[in-house]
Design an enzyme around this catalytic site. Structure first.
Site, PDB file in Angstrom:
ATOM      1  N   GLU A 111      38.556  42.404  39.509  1.00 23.71           N
ATOM      2  CA  GLU A 111      38.832  42.111  38.288  1.00 23.71           C
ATOM      3  C   GLU A 111      38.194  43.469  37.243  1.00 23.71           C
ATOM      4  OE1 GLU A 111      41.144  40.092  37.351  1.00 23.71           O
ATOM      5  OE2 GLU A 111      41.130  38.460  38.923  1.00 23.71           O
TER       6      GLU A 111
ATOM      7  N   HIS B 139      43.159  43.884  39.847  1.00 25.83           N
ATOM      8  CA  HIS B 139      43.385  43.143  38.881  1.00 25.83           C
ATOM      9  C   HIS B 139      42.711  43.466  37.811  1.00 25.83           C
ATOM     10  CE1 HIS B 139      45.950  39.682  40.887  1.00 25.83           C
ATOM     11  NE2 HIS B 139      45.149  40.149  42.006  1.00 25.83           N
TER      12      HIS B 139
END
Length: 277
Positions: free
Chosen positions: A238, A159
């Site tokens: 992330e 992500h």
């Protein structure tokens, strides 16, 4: 004479211990955030990852590129509630994007494809949760099921965050005990995967650890269905904050995305080949 596999494990163990020592002394930070990998510990990581093309043979890895290119146009589908491991959450979301419109789903898929190629080159079987960037979903419960069904040795959801514009950096999300308690068996190995991925990604990208969320680049959560429902070691990464101008420049650059893929592949390799710590 130790066997080749034992010798390799010893080298990897020494490399990880040295990396931890370097980080503790603050000597692994040159070039951090510049888009180029730090050089101080390059020889250590290179030695740890140079013991042959087949070092991951027999291993199965799940790569889960977040979101999908068709999600934004399918609100009714992705907003429906599904089981998230003792709670219900939306099937999926459309994801974040940079201020210039570069979407998280495209970034995640590009990094996952690049990382898959690297891991397959090391002998691994790599399974992706989606074959392209033009579909809808799959839902979070289906993404977890795919990893469970193939009995993945490691699973990583890729992500990029949509945090506050003033915040920058990457962080890894590992599972805490889910609401139904069914993911207890993966908590310890997932924490080790998170730590190995942090080492590999930080080294290969030069991206700083997030300064707006998590603690030293690590976060433990019990509200993510993909982690609650997983029965194999799994984490989310992330890779950057898409709303931060400097991070947005990095994620939009194909060369940096290759560094990101290298970091993901190297982190997974360290996890699968280094002895537990």
């Amino acid at each position: 004479m130790p066997s080749r596999s034992r010798a390799f494990a010893m080298v990897l163990a020494a490399a990880v211990l040295l990396l931890v020592g370097l980080a503790a002394r603050g000597v692994s930070s040159p070039s951090r955030g510049s888009g180029a990998p730090p050089q101080t510990d390059a020889a250590v990581v290179g030695l740890a990852l140079s013991a042959g093309q087949d070092r991951l043979r027999g291993r199965t890895i799940l790569l889960d590129p977040g979101h999908n290119g068709g999600n934004a146009a399918a609100a009714a589908v992705i907003s429906r509630k599904v089981d998230a491991g003792g709670a219900e959450k939306e099937c999926d979301t459309a994801g974040a994007e940079t201020n210039d419109g570069y979407p998280e789903h495209a970034f995640a898929f590009d990094v996952a494809i690049r990382a898959a190629a690297l891991l397959r080159g090391r002998g691994a079987t790599v399974v992706l949760t989606r074959p392209d960037d033009s579909g809808v979903g799959p839902c979070i419960n289906e993404r977890a099921r795919i990893g469970n069904d193939v009995h993945a040795d490691a699973a990583v959801s890729v992500h990029a965050d949509g945090g506050p514009p003033t915040g920058s950096g990457f962080h890894i999300i590992a599972p805490s005990l889910g609401p139904d308690g069914a993911n207890a068996v993966i908590l310890a190995p997932s924490a080790r995967l998170a730590d190995a991925l942090r080492i590999g990604f930080e080294h290969d990208t030069g991206e700083p650890r997030a300064d707006y969320v998590a603690d030293a680049g690590l976060s433990f959560r019990a509200d993510l269905g993909g982690l609650n429902l997983s029965r194999v070691p799994k984490v989310f990464i992330e890779c950057a904050n898409m709303r931060n101008p400097a991070d947005a420049t990095r994620v939009s650059d194909a060369t940096w995305r290759q560094h990101a893929a290298q970091g993901v592949a190297d982190g997974i390799t360290l996890f699968l080949t280094a002895p537990p710590s």
